[in-house]
Design an enzyme around this catalytic site. Structure first.
Site, short mmCIF file in Angstrom:
data_model
loop_
_atom_site.label_atom_id
_atom_site.label_comp_id
_atom_site.label_asym_id
_atom_site.label_seq_id
_atom_site.Cartn_x
_atom_site.Cartn_y
_atom_site.Cartn_z
N THR A 1 40.58 34.95 49.59
CA THR A 1 39.91 35.72 49.21
C THR A 1 40.67 37.40 48.91
OG1 THR A 1 38.69 36.62 50.62
CG2 THR A 1 37.88 34.86 50.28
N CYS B 1 44.37 46.35 41.02
CA CYS B 1 45.29 45.94 40.94
C CYS B 1 44.84 44.31 39.97
CB CYS B 1 45.17 45.72 42.54
SG CYS B 1 45.61 47.16 43.67
N HIS C 1 48.16 39.58 46.07
CA HIS C 1 47.36 41.09 45.66
C HIS C 1 48.35 42.15 45.23
CE1 HIS C 1 43.80 43.57 46.51
NE2 HIS C 1 45.01 44.65 45.79
#
Length: 175
Positions: free
Chosen positions: A22, A28, A45
């Site tokens: 997650t 981003c 990420h």
């Protein structure tokens, strides 16, 4: 089900069932990649697509940039048996949440799309852009993703300022 949370500059690769990766995204971008044959997948990420020509970047900061974060993710997947030619992906994030920051989210989204196209990685779901943050939950073994918009945070309550009460002579004033 085991949950693994990642933040900007991080990635995680999984080759076993019952794991969810997650993250929470604004401007981003997160790329969720999977090799459906090897059942290996992962998510990264990244903060920005590429460093500016005038900005020196140290080794510790490289994975904050998509150009490096994508290669780290792909290489880690290949170490677990994935083949680059079989990769499929999903892209999320790239929102322009704060107007004063310009088009950082749009630039990140354009970088991510261009990278996937250049590398020949098929894009499944693509939820890039907009003005809201997203929560992304990815189950790499199955290749399933859930993305939900994060509602705007409620405004902070304003402090009510009362006029100071003047004390009569000899009284104590409390603050």
């Amino acid at each position: 089900m085991r949950r693994v949370s990642i933040v900007q500059g991080e990635f995680h690769v999984v080759s076993e069932p019952d794991v969810v990766i997650t993250t929470l995204l604004g401007s981003c971008v997160a790329a969720c990649l999977q090799d459906p044959v090897a059942r290996v997948g992962g998510m990264n990420h990244f903060l920005l697509g590429e460093p500016g020509a005038d900005a020196p970047v140290g080794p510790a900061d490289m994975q904050r940039y998509g150009v490096h974060a994508m290669e780290l993710l792909i290489n880690a997947m290949m170490q677990r048996g994935a083949q680059r030619s079989r990769l499929r992906g999903h892209l999320y994030g790239g929102a322009n949440i704060i107007a004063g920051l310009g088009g950082i989210g749009s630039s990140n989204a354009a970088f991510a799309r261009n990278f996937m196209e250049t590398e020949g990685i098929a894009i499944g779901r693509c939820e890039l852009g907009g003005v809201q943050a997203r929560k992304v939950e990815y189950m790499p073994f199955e290749g399933r993703v859930r993305s939900t918009s994060v509602a705007e945070a409620p405004p902070l309550p304003r402090k009510v300022r009362h006029a100071p009460v003047l004390a009569a002579a000899g009284d104590v004033e409390l603050f």
